[in-house]
Scaffold this active site. Structure first.
Site, PDB file in Angstrom:
ATOM      1  N   ASP A   1     101.047  -5.257 -34.687  1.00  0.00           N
ATOM      2  CA  ASP A   1      99.594  -5.289 -34.845  1.00  0.00           C
ATOM      3  C   ASP A   1      99.018  -4.037 -34.183  1.00  0.00           C
ATOM      4  O   ASP A   1      99.765  -3.115 -33.804  1.00  0.00           O
ATOM      5  CB  ASP A   1      99.004  -6.618 -34.311  1.00  0.00           C
ATOM      6  N   HIS A   2      97.708  -4.030 -34.010  1.00  0.00           N
ATOM      7  CA  HIS A   2      97.035  -2.843 -33.466  1.00  0.00           C
ATOM      8  C   HIS A   2      97.344  -2.616 -31.981  1.00  0.00           C
ATOM      9  O   HIS A   2      97.009  -1.563 -31.444  1.00  0.00           O
ATOM     10  CB  HIS A   2      95.523  -2.991 -33.671  1.00  0.00           C
TER      11      HIS A   2
ATOM     12  N   CYS B   1     103.344  -6.589 -30.538  1.00  0.00           N
ATOM     13  CA  CYS B   1     101.888  -6.703 -30.424  1.00  0.00           C
ATOM     14  C   CYS B   1     101.529  -6.195 -29.031  1.00  0.00           C
ATOM     15  O   CYS B   1     102.368  -5.553 -28.383  1.00  0.00           O
ATOM     16  CB  CYS B   1     101.400  -8.125 -30.710  1.00  0.00           C
ATOM     17  N   GLY B   2     100.328  -6.468 -28.562  1.00  0.00           N
ATOM     18  CA  GLY B   2      99.922  -5.918 -27.273  1.00  0.00           C
ATOM     19  C   GLY B   2     100.851  -6.340 -26.141  1.00  0.00           C
ATOM     20  O   GLY B   2     101.297  -5.525 -25.337  1.00  0.00           O
TER      21      GLY B   2
ATOM     22  N   GLY C   1     103.492  -8.687 -26.912  1.00  0.00           N
ATOM     23  CA  GLY C   1     104.717  -9.219 -27.534  1.00  0.00           C
ATOM     24  C   GLY C   1     104.703 -10.741 -27.580  1.00  0.00           C
ATOM     25  O   GLY C   1     105.521 -11.363 -28.257  1.00  0.00           O
ATOM     26  N   ILE C   2     103.746 -11.331 -26.862  1.00  0.00           N
ATOM     27  CA  ILE C   2     103.746 -12.796 -26.734  1.00  0.00           C
ATOM     28  C   ILE C   2     103.229 -13.467 -28.010  1.00  0.00           C
ATOM     29  O   ILE C   2     103.902 -14.334 -28.589  1.00  0.00           O
ATOM     30  CB  ILE C   2     102.912 -13.244 -25.510  1.00  0.00           C
ATOM     31  N   GLY C   3     102.039 -13.077 -28.446  1.00  0.00           N
ATOM     32  CA  GLY C   3     101.445 -13.739 -29.614  1.00  0.00           C
ATOM     33  C   GLY C   3     102.323 -13.653 -30.841  1.00  0.00           C
ATOM     34  O   GLY C   3     102.527 -14.645 -31.559  1.00  0.00           O
TER      35      GLY C   3
ATOM     36  N   HIS D   1     123.972 -15.018 -25.845  1.00  0.00           N
ATOM     37  CA  HIS D   1     123.854 -16.468 -25.656  1.00  0.00           C
ATOM     38  C   HIS D   1     122.923 -17.174 -26.638  1.00  0.00           C
ATOM     39  O   HIS D   1     123.174 -18.323 -26.996  1.00  0.00           O
ATOM     40  CB  HIS D   1     123.385 -16.781 -24.228  1.00  0.00           C
TER      41      HIS D   1
HETATM   42  C1  RB5 Z   1      95.394  -8.107 -29.720  1.00  0.00           C
HETATM   43  O1  RB5 Z   1      94.295  -7.626 -29.038  1.00  0.00           O
HETATM   44  C2  RB5 Z   1      96.344  -8.811 -28.761  1.00  0.00           C
HETATM   45  O2  RB5 Z   1      95.828 -10.053 -28.432  1.00  0.00           O
HETATM   46  C3  RB5 Z   1      97.712  -8.933 -29.380  1.00  0.00           C
HETATM   47  O3  RB5 Z   1      98.210  -7.670 -29.687  1.00  0.00           O
HETATM   48  C4  RB5 Z   1      98.775  -9.586 -28.533  1.00  0.00           C
HETATM   49  O4  RB5 Z   1      98.847  -9.017 -27.270  1.00  0.00           O
HETATM   50  C5  RB5 Z   1      98.734 -11.047 -28.483  1.00  0.00           C
HETATM   51  O5  RB5 Z   1      99.613 -11.719 -27.909  1.00  0.00           O
END
Ligand code: RB5
Length: 148
Positions: free
Chosen positions: A10-11, A67-68, A70-72, A100
């Site tokens: 993502d961005h 992503c920012g 990596g969690i989402g 593993h």
């Molecule tokens: C986007 O602003 C951000 O929420 C996304 O990249 C990510 O970090 C979510 O887990």
């Protein structure tokens, strides 16, 4: 040519995506790039879904999701059947998640300060092999949790 990898971002990870793509290509992988190369906002669940759907077409060795944090994007991918997306912070964790957990996706955060370069953490994952044995039993149990 080593194999195919699907990559999406993502961005929050535009620069990291370019670095990871270049690194994978330098290592001889064919990269199917489904990310964005601009800072305009996109929703990470959409990117996760696109990447997993592409992976499911077959022929892919693994997928990389960014992503920012990596969690989402990793949580989103892990909602989809058959996905084991790891979010390692170090080379050790990356190696172990292949050995593993037989992770088929790996995620990183473009806004995270890692203690080691992401490309090296990624290499630790790529260069490790799944050990099978008792880990295969645990993965079977893990995948049986899907939908519960
Ligand atoms: C986007 O602003 C951000 O929420 C996304 O990249 C990510 O970090 C979510 O887990």
């Amino acid at each position: 040519m080593k194999g195919k990898v699907v990559l999406a971002n993502d961005h929050g990870a535009v620069e990291l995506a370019a670095e990871v793509k270049r690194h994978l290509e330098e290592r001889g992988f064919e990269v199917k790039y489904l990310g964005i190369d601009h800072e305009e906002s996109v929703d990470y669940p959409d990117k996760a879904e696109e990447a997993v759907n592409e992976y499911r077409k077959g022929g892919y060795e693994f997928g990389v999701l960014l992503c920012g944090t990596g969690i989402g994007i990793s949580v989103s991918a892990n909602k989809m059947k058959g996905v084991r997306c790891a979010l390692p912070q170090t080379k050790y964790a990356a190696e172990m998640t292949k050995r593993h957990n037989d992770a088929n996706f790996i995620a990183f955060g473009g806004r995270i300060e890692y203690p080691q370069p992401v490309t090296e953490i990624l290499d630790a994952y790529i260069d490790a092999s799944f050990e099978g044995g008792r880990h295969a039993r645990r993965i079977e149990k893990m995948m049986a949790l899907e939908g519960k």
